[in-house]
Design a protein around this motif. Sequence first.
Motif, PDB file in Angstrom:
ATOM      1  N   ALA A  23       0.854  -1.197   0.000  1.00 18.64           N
ATOM      2  CA  ALA A  23       0.000   0.000   0.000  1.00 18.64           C
ATOM      3  C   ALA A  23       0.887   1.243   0.000  1.00 18.64           C
ATOM      4  CB  ALA A  23      -0.904  -0.002   1.225  1.00 18.64           C
ATOM      5  N   TYR A  24       0.525   2.230  -0.815  1.00 18.61           N
ATOM      6  CA  TYR A  24       1.338   3.436  -0.979  1.00 18.61           C
ATOM      7  C   TYR A  24       0.450   4.675  -0.916  1.00 18.61           C
ATOM      8  CZ  TYR A  24       4.510  -0.096  -2.742  1.00 18.61           C
ATOM      9  OH  TYR A  24       5.282  -1.213  -2.849  1.00 18.61           O
ATOM     10  N   TYR A  25       1.111   5.850  -0.801  1.00 19.42           N
ATOM     11  CA  TYR A  25       0.341   7.103  -0.852  1.00 19.42           C
ATOM     12  C   TYR A  25       1.044   8.129  -1.730  1.00 19.42           C
ATOM     13  CZ  TYR A  25      -2.014  11.399   0.400  1.00 19.42           C
ATOM     14  OH  TYR A  25      -2.697  12.584   0.324  1.00 19.42           O
ATOM     15  N   VAL A  26       0.293   8.733  -2.632  1.00 14.18           N
ATOM     16  CA  VAL A  26       0.818   9.824  -3.463  1.00 14.18           C
ATOM     17  C   VAL A  26       0.030  11.088  -3.125  1.00 14.18           C
ATOM     18  CG1 VAL A  26       1.030  10.728  -5.816  1.00 14.18           C
ATOM     19  CG2 VAL A  26       1.574   8.329  -5.365  1.00 14.18           C
ATOM     20  N   GLY A  27       0.742  12.147  -2.743  1.00 15.46           N
ATOM     21  CA  GLY A  27       0.038  13.381  -2.377  1.00 15.46           C
ATOM     22  C   GLY A  27       0.992  14.555  -2.326  1.00 15.46           C
ATOM     23  N   ALA A  28       0.700  15.482  -1.419  1.00 16.58           N
ATOM     24  CA  ALA A  28       1.494  16.711  -1.350  1.00 16.58           C
ATOM     25  C   ALA A  28       1.977  16.923   0.082  1.00 16.58           C
ATOM     26  CB  ALA A  28       0.647  17.885  -1.814  1.00 16.58           C
ATOM     27  N   VAL A  29       2.839  17.913   0.272  1.00 16.70           N
ATOM     28  CA  VAL A  29       3.343  18.228   1.610  1.00 16.70           C
ATOM     29  C   VAL A  29       2.281  19.079   2.313  1.00 16.70           C
ATOM     30  CG1 VAL A  29       5.269  19.181   2.945  1.00 16.70           C
ATOM     31  CG2 VAL A  29       5.698  18.213   0.671  1.00 16.70           C
ATOM     32  N   THR A  30       1.540  18.446   3.190  1.00 15.79           N
ATOM     33  CA  THR A  30       0.292  18.998   3.716  1.00 15.79           C
ATOM     34  C   THR A  30       0.390  20.377   4.363  1.00 15.79           C
ATOM     35  OG1 THR A  30       0.013  16.696   4.303  1.00 15.79           O
ATOM     36  CG2 THR A  30      -1.786  18.151   4.847  1.00 15.79           C
ATOM     37  N   ILE A  31       1.490  20.648   5.078  1.00 13.57           N
ATOM     38  CA  ILE A  31       1.518  21.919   5.829  1.00 13.57           C
ATOM     39  C   ILE A  31       1.876  23.129   4.953  1.00 13.57           C
ATOM     40  CG2 ILE A  31       2.088  20.789   8.028  1.00 13.57           C
ATOM     41  CD1 ILE A  31       4.956  21.964   7.689  1.00 13.57           C
ATOM     42  N   GLU A  32       2.411  22.883   3.781  1.00 12.67           N
ATOM     43  CA  GLU A  32       2.956  24.011   3.003  1.00 12.67           C
ATOM     44  C   GLU A  32       1.942  25.074   2.548  1.00 12.67           C
ATOM     45  OE1 GLU A  32       6.917  22.053   0.936  1.00 12.67           O
ATOM     46  OE2 GLU A  32       5.129  22.356  -0.265  1.00 12.67           O
ATOM     47  N   PRO A  33       0.816  24.684   1.963  1.00 18.19           N
ATOM     48  CA  PRO A  33       0.002  25.730   1.336  1.00 18.19           C
ATOM     49  C   PRO A  33      -0.638  26.690   2.331  1.00 18.19           C
ATOM     50  CG  PRO A  33      -1.169  23.654   1.270  1.00 18.19           C
ATOM     51  CD  PRO A  33       0.207  23.355   1.793  1.00 18.19           C
ATOM     52  N   GLY A  34      -0.958  26.218   3.521  1.00 19.92           N
ATOM     53  CA  GLY A  34      -1.504  27.109   4.551  1.00 19.92           C
ATOM     54  C   GLY A  34      -0.447  28.142   4.925  1.00 19.92           C
ATOM     55  N   ILE A  35       0.783  27.659   5.126  1.00 19.47           N
ATOM     56  CA  ILE A  35       1.886  28.582   5.454  1.00 19.47           C
ATOM     57  C   ILE A  35       2.045  29.606   4.327  1.00 19.47           C
ATOM     58  CG2 ILE A  35       4.398  28.751   5.830  1.00 19.47           C
ATOM     59  CD1 ILE A  35       4.265  25.956   7.124  1.00 19.47           C
ATOM     60  N   MET A  36       1.980  29.136   3.092  1.00 29.43           N
ATOM     61  CA  MET A  36       2.143  30.055   1.953  1.00 29.43           C
ATOM     62  C   MET A  36       1.044  31.109   1.920  1.00 29.43           C
ATOM     63  SD  MET A  36       3.344  27.436  -1.011  1.00 29.43           S
ATOM     64  CE  MET A  36       4.988  26.704  -0.953  1.00 29.43           C
ATOM     65  N   GLN A  37      -0.196  30.706   2.197  1.00 27.57           N
ATOM     66  CA  GLN A  37      -1.291  31.693   2.226  1.00 27.57           C
ATOM     67  C   GLN A  37      -1.014  32.747   3.293  1.00 27.57           C
ATOM     68  OE1 GLN A  37      -4.721  29.047   2.846  1.00 27.57           O
ATOM     69  NE2 GLN A  37      -5.491  29.692   0.838  1.00 27.57           N
ATOM     70  N   GLY A  38      -0.602  32.267   4.466  1.00 29.47           N
ATOM     71  CA  GLY A  38      -0.301  33.187   5.560  1.00 29.47           C
ATOM     72  C   GLY A  38       0.798  34.159   5.141  1.00 29.47           C
ATOM     73  N   GLU A  39       1.855  33.626   4.539  1.00 26.90           N
ATOM     74  CA  GLU A  39       2.989  34.479   4.145  1.00 26.90           C
ATOM     75  C   GLU A  39       2.576  35.511   3.088  1.00 26.90           C
ATOM     76  OE1 GLU A  39       6.641  31.314   4.948  1.00 26.90           O
ATOM     77  OE2 GLU A  39       5.901  31.611   2.905  1.00 26.90           O
ATOM     78  N   MET A  40       1.709  35.094   2.172  1.00 24.43           N
ATOM     79  CA  MET A  40       1.279  36.043   1.132  1.00 24.43           C
ATOM     80  C   MET A  40       0.547  37.224   1.762  1.00 24.43           C
ATOM     81  SD  MET A  40       0.243  33.820  -2.237  1.00 24.43           S
ATOM     82  CE  MET A  40      -0.459  32.339  -1.548  1.00 24.43           C
ATOM     83  N   ILE A  41      -0.290  36.925   2.760  1.00 27.64           N
ATOM     84  CA  ILE A  41      -1.042  38.002   3.413  1.00 27.64           C
ATOM     85  C   ILE A  41      -0.094  38.898   4.221  1.00 27.64           C
ATOM     86  CG2 ILE A  41      -2.803  38.460   5.190  1.00 27.64           C
ATOM     87  CD1 ILE A  41      -4.140  35.813   4.030  1.00 27.64           C
ATOM     88  N   VAL A  42       0.850  38.274   4.926  1.00 26.45           N
ATOM     89  CA  VAL A  42       1.832  39.041   5.707  1.00 26.45           C
ATOM     90  C   VAL A  42       2.636  39.962   4.779  1.00 26.45           C
ATOM     91  CG1 VAL A  42       3.933  38.849   7.112  1.00 26.45           C
ATOM     92  CG2 VAL A  42       1.983  37.324   7.548  1.00 26.45           C
ATOM     93  N   ASP A  43       3.099  39.412   3.660  1.00 26.06           N
ATOM     94  CA  ASP A  43       3.896  40.223   2.727  1.00 26.06           C
ATOM     95  C   ASP A  43       3.098  41.398   2.180  1.00 26.06           C
ATOM     96  OD1 ASP A  43       5.976  38.556   3.127  1.00 26.06           O
ATOM     97  OD2 ASP A  43       5.791  37.455   1.241  1.00 26.06           O
TER      98      ASP A  43
END
Length: 350
Positions: A143-163
Motif C-alpha cells: 500500500a502506498y500514498y501519493v500526495g502533497a506536503v500537507t503543511i505548506e500551502p496554509g503557510i504560503m497563504q499566511g505568508e502572502m497576506i503578511v507580505d
Amino acid sequence: MKKIIAVVFLVLLIVILIAMGSIHISSQEKNKVERIKIGVSVYNQYDTFIASLMEQLKSCAVQKENETGIEIIVDIVNAAGSQLEQNDQVEKFVNNGYDVVCVNLVDRTDPTLIIDKAESAGIPIIFFNRELVPEDLKRYDKAYYVGAVTIEPGIMQGEMIVDLLKEKKESVDKNADNKIQYIMLEGEAGHQDAIIRTEYAVNTIVENGIQVEKLDYALANWNRDQGKSKMDKLIEEFGNEIEVIISNNDDMALGAIDAYIDRQKLENIPVIVGIDGTLTGLTAVKEGYMYGTAYNDDVGQGRSLLELAYALKTGQSLPEDIVMTEEKYIRYSYKKVTKENVDEFISIHQ
Ligand code: GAL
Ligand code: CA
C-alpha cells in the motif's frame, strides 16, 4: 568405455543445459508484461482538482504506452461521495484482474475493507490525495500514498497576506485597526487538507506578530457553488468588515469572487487567497480578483501515480526524480503563485 561414458555424460549435460536455458528463456518471455490494467476510484469526479489530476494521469499513460509499447489501460470510476460504492468498485477491480488499484478515498478513516480486499489478492494499492492515517497504510506492504506536503500551502497563504500587509497595509487593513478581519472558507469537515491548511494559514499570520479577528467560517466542500452561496450570506452579515478571505482551495475562492461579482461590489473586494492553482484559479490571479494561490502539483502527482503503478507491475525501479520515503510515500511541494509569476503556471496547463 570410461571415455564413452564421459562423452555421453557431457552430451547429456549440454542437452540438459540447453533445455534449461530455453525453458528459462520461454518463461521469461511469458512473464514479459504486455499490458497493465490500472483501476482508479475517485471520491467525486466533478471536483476540479481531482479532474485535472486524472487528466494528467491519463496523458502520462498514453505517453508511457508510446515509449514502452506496453498497453496501459486506465479505468476511472466515480464513487460519488459513497464509501460503500467505492468499496464495491475496488472489489470489482480486484475480481476483474486489474494489476494496480488507485484509490482517492471517500472517507479517509475507513480504508479497511479496501486494504483487506487488495491484500487478499496480492494487488498493490496506491491511495492518493485524501490521506489515510499512517497506521492504516502500514497494514499492507503493497500500500502506498501519493500526495502533497500537507503543511505548506496554509503557510504560503499566511505568508502572502503578511507580505502584502508589509507592502500595502491600507489595501488589507481597510479599517486601520491593526487587525485582520477574516473569513475562512473550509473544505470538508475531517479532510486532512482542510484541517491543516486552516490551522497553518492563521498561525503563520499570528506568528508574524499580526492580530487577527475571525469573523466567521463556512464549510463549502471544495465547491465553487457552495462557496458562492456561503459567501452570499456572509457578505449580507459582515459587508465591508471582511478584509481577507482565506479559502482552503481555489474553487471556493472563485465562488467567493462570484458572490462579489454578482453584487457588483468589486471595488471593495477583500484580499482573497486560494490553493490549487487550477487554470480558472490562475486566471483569477492574473486578472487580479484573487491575490494569490499555492500551486498543488497535479502534473507531478498524476505522473507519480502512473510511474508507481508501472514500476509495481513491471518490477522496474521508479524514475530517479520520483522520491519515495518510508517505502510508501511520494509527496510534492506546493509553489506560491501571485500575479508576478502566474504566467509560468498558466503555461503548465495549456
Ligand atoms: C485537495 C484540493 C481540493 C480538493 C481536495 C479533494 O488537495 O486542494 O481542491 O480537490 O483535495 O480531496
Ligand atoms: Ca482591520
